[in-house]
Design an enzyme around this catalytic site. Structure first.
Site, short mmCIF file in Angstrom:
data_model
loop_
_atom_site.label_atom_id
_atom_site.label_comp_id
_atom_site.label_asym_id
_atom_site.label_seq_id
_atom_site.Cartn_x
_atom_site.Cartn_y
_atom_site.Cartn_z
N SER A 200 0.44 -1.03 0.38
CA SER A 200 0.29 -0.04 -0.37
C SER A 200 1.38 1.24 -0.25
O SER A 200 1.95 1.28 0.78
CB SER A 200 -0.90 -0.34 1.44
OG SER A 200 -1.39 1.03 1.69
N GLU B 112 -0.13 3.70 1.64
CA GLU B 112 0.41 4.11 3.33
C GLU B 112 1.30 4.14 3.22
O GLU B 112 1.89 4.28 4.68
CB GLU B 112 -0.38 3.13 3.39
CG GLU B 112 -0.95 4.00 5.17
CD GLU B 112 -1.46 5.67 5.57
OE1 GLU B 112 -2.27 6.03 4.35
OE2 GLU B 112 -1.60 5.93 6.47
N TYR C 9 -1.15 0.28 10.75
CA TYR C 9 -1.81 -0.09 9.43
C TYR C 9 -0.80 -0.22 8.25
O TYR C 9 -0.29 -1.52 7.83
CB TYR C 9 -2.73 0.24 8.48
CG TYR C 9 -3.03 0.05 7.68
CD1 TYR C 9 -4.16 -0.73 7.21
CD2 TYR C 9 -2.82 0.89 6.23
CE1 TYR C 9 -4.25 -1.40 5.21
CE2 TYR C 9 -3.13 0.78 4.79
CZ TYR C 9 -3.60 -0.74 4.58
OH TYR C 9 -3.67 -1.28 3.14
O1 G4F Z 1 -10.30 7.03 2.28
P1 G4F Z 1 -8.98 7.03 3.47
O2 G4F Z 1 -9.65 6.69 4.68
O3 G4F Z 1 -7.82 6.07 2.52
P2 G4F Z 1 -6.82 6.29 3.44
O4 G4F Z 1 -6.35 6.23 5.30
O5 G4F Z 1 -6.08 7.24 2.24
O6 G4F Z 1 -6.11 4.72 3.06
C1 G4F Z 1 -6.63 3.95 1.94
O7 G4F Z 1 -5.44 3.69 1.22
C2 G4F Z 1 -4.53 3.34 0.89
C3 G4F Z 1 -3.68 3.44 -0.23
O8 G4F Z 1 -2.62 4.29 0.15
C4 G4F Z 1 -5.16 1.56 1.29
F1 G4F Z 1 -4.32 1.45 1.72
C5 G4F Z 1 -6.17 1.56 2.73
O9 G4F Z 1 -6.79 0.03 3.11
C6 G4F Z 1 -6.95 2.48 2.23
O10 G4F Z 1 -7.80 2.39 0.72
O11 G4F Z 1 -8.49 8.48 3.51
C7 G4F Z 1 -7.86 9.35 3.15
C8 G4F Z 1 -8.03 10.62 3.82
C9 G4F Z 1 -6.99 10.18 4.46
O12 G4F Z 1 -5.67 12.01 4.61
C10 G4F Z 1 -7.97 11.32 5.64
O13 G4F Z 1 -7.70 11.62 7.01
O14 G4F Z 1 -9.35 11.47 3.66
C11 G4F Z 1 -8.80 11.89 5.26
N1 G4F Z 1 -10.25 12.36 5.51
C12 G4F Z 1 -11.13 13.20 5.77
N2 G4F Z 1 -12.03 13.49 6.51
C13 G4F Z 1 -10.98 10.96 6.04
C14 G4F Z 1 -12.12 12.09 6.63
N3 G4F Z 1 -10.96 9.93 5.91
C15 G4F Z 1 -11.98 9.04 5.94
N4 G4F Z 1 -12.38 7.66 6.10
N5 G4F Z 1 -13.27 9.65 6.66
C16 G4F Z 1 -13.48 11.00 7.19
O15 G4F Z 1 -14.51 11.73 7.12
#
Ligand code: G4F
Length: 330
Positions: free
Chosen positions: A127, A129, A151
Site C-alpha cells: 500500500s 500508506e 496499518y
Molecule cells: O479514504 P481514506 O480512509 O483512505 P486512506 O487512509 O488513504 O487509506 C486507503 O488507501 C490506502 C492506500 O494508500 C490503503 F492502503 C488503505 O487500506 C485505504 O484503502 O482517507 C483518505 C484521506 C485521509 O487523509 C483522511 O484523513 O481522507 C482523510 N479524511 C478526511 N475526512 C477522511 C475523512 N477519511 C475518512 N475515512 N473519513 C473522513 O471523514
C-alpha cells in the site's frame, strides 16, 4: 484452466479481481472468514462462479487447507484490516491480520510448493500508506518507507516479508504498491464513498450535512477495476518484482468535494460540510502521488479512468442507489 486463490474476496478488489479472472477462464477460489460471514451472500450474488473456502489469515492451518483444496497457480493476498483510522484503535489485531497474516500466507504457499518454490505465484497487496511521511515526490518503488499508522507499519512488514521470501526461497512473489483506488464498491467508511453517498443524499433532500476530518490531505486516486488488472499482469511476468500502481495525479479531499457537489449542481458546498475532530488522525499522511513508470513500461499497464471520471462514476452510482434504495445494489 489456471486456478487462483484470493484472500479478501469480500472486498472491493476481491470482487473486481474475481470478475477479471473468471472472464479470463480461471477457476477462482475465495477465502472467506468467520461463521456466517454477512458478506458471503454479496460474493455469491456478484461472482457466482467463485468457490468459497473458509479460512482466516491468522490461522496457518486453515490457509494450508485452502491451498490443498484449491491447488492454485496464483495466490492473491488481498485480505487485511484495511481501514487506516481503525488501526490506531486496534493496533494489535491490525498487526496480526494485516502484517503477520502475510507471513502466514507466504508460509502456507512455501510449504505447499516445497518441491518447486516457484510453482505458485504470490501477489501481496502492499500500500502507498507505507510511504507515510513521504521521502520522495512522487513516490517510487525504491522510496524510503516511513509509515504513519499501525496499518502502514503492518503493511511494511508484509511488504518486506514478501521480498524476503522471494530472495530466500526463490518464490515468484510480487508486491503491488497500490495507491488509493476507489469505485462504486468502495466501503462507506473511506472518504470518497462517504462523500459520494452523502452528496447524493444532500442533493435528494435526504440529509443536510456531512461531517469530515482533514480536507487538505492529498491522494493519488484511481479506479479499482484498473488496479486489479495490474495485479494480474504482475503474476504473468517471468519473475516476481515490486511495482507502484498509481495514476501520477494527486488531489485533495476538497477537490473531491468540489467535483462531487458540482455533479449535483451545488456550488456553495461549504455550508453542507463540517469538520469534526473525531475524523482527524493522530498522524496524517499529507501527500501521496505515485510514479507508475515501471508498471507502465514493464507490465504495459495504464489507468483508464481519470479523477473526474472516477467522481462521476461514484456519484452516478450513489444517486441511483439513494433514489431507489430498495432495489439498487452497488
Ligand atoms: O479514504 P481514506 O480512509 O483512505 P486512506 O487512509 O488513504 O487509506 C486507503 O488507501 C490506502 C492506500 O494508500 C490503503 F492502503 C488503505 O487500506 C485505504 O484503502 O482517507 C483518505 C484521506 C485521509 O487523509 C483522511 O484523513 O481522507 C482523510 N479524511 C478526511 N475526512 C477522511 C475523512 N477519511 C475518512 N475515512 N473519513 C473522513 O471523514
Amino acid at each position: 484452466m489456471p486456478r487462483a486463490l484470493i484472500t479478501g474476496i469480500t472486498g472491493q478488489d476481491g470482487l473486481y479481481l474475481s470478475e477479471l479472472l473468471l472472464a479470463k477462464g480461471y477457476e477462482v477460489f475465495g477465502l472467506i472468514r468467520g461463521q456466517n460471514n454477512p458478506k458471503r451472500e454479496l460474493v455469491q450474488e456478484t461472482v457466482p462462479g467463485v468457490t468459497l473456502l473458509t479460512g482466516d489469515l491468522t490461522d496457518l492451518s486453515s490457509l494450508m487447507r485452502a491451498m490443498e483444496s484449491s491447488e492454485p497457480d496464483e495466490v492473491y493476498n488481498l485480505g487485511a484490516i484495511s481501514f487506516v483510522a481503525y488501526s490506531w484503535e486496534n493496533a494489535m489485531l491490525t498487526t496480526d491480520v494485516t502484517g503477520k497474516g502475510v507471513l502466514n500466507m507466504l508460509e502456507a504457499v512455501r510449504l505447499y510448493s516445497h518441491d518447486d518454490p516457484a510453482k505458485v505465484r504470490f501477489y501481496q497487496a502492499s500500500s502507498s500508506e507505507m510511504f507515510g511521511k513521504v521521502q520522495d515526490v512522487p513516490q517510487r518503488e525504491n522510496t524510503l518507507l516511513w509509515p504513519r499508522s499501525p496499518y502502514g507499519v503492518a503493511k511494511v512488514f508484509g511488504h518486506y516479508m514478501t521480498i524476503n521470501y522471494r530472495e530466500s526461497y526463490g518464490m515468484h512473489a510480487s508486491s503491488g504498491i497500490l495507491f488509493n483506488h476507489e469505485s462504486p464498491r468502495r466501503g462507506p467508511e473511506f472518504v470518497t464513498r462517504k462523500i459520494s453517498i452523502a452528496v447524493a443524499r444532500i442533493a435528494l433532500g435526504l440529509q443536510d450535512s456531512l461531517s469530515l476530518g482533514n480536507l487538505d490531505a492529498r491522494r493519488d486516486w484511481g479506479f479499482a477495476g484498473d488496479y486489479v488488472d495490474a495485479m494480474w499482469r504482475m503474476m504473468q511476468q517471468p519473475e516476481g518484482d515490486d511495482y507502484v500502481v498509481a495514476t501520477g495525479q494527486t488531489h485533495s479531499i476538497r477537490e473531491f468535494l468540489d467535483l462531487s457537489f458540482a455533479h449535483v449542481n451545488i456550488d456553495d458546498w461549504e455550508k453542507h460540510v463540517t469538520q469534526d475532530p473525531r475524523f482527524f488522525r493522530p498522524a496524517e499522511v499529507d501527500l501521496l502521488i505515485g510514479d507508475p513508470t515501471k508498471a507502465k513500461e514493464q507490465l504495459g499497464w495504464t489507468p483508464t479512468v481519470d479523477f473526474p471520471g472516477l467522481v462521476t462514476m461514484m456519484m452516478e452510482n450513489d444517486l441511483r442507489i439513494q433514489e431507489r434504495p430498495q432495489v439498487a445494489r452497488s
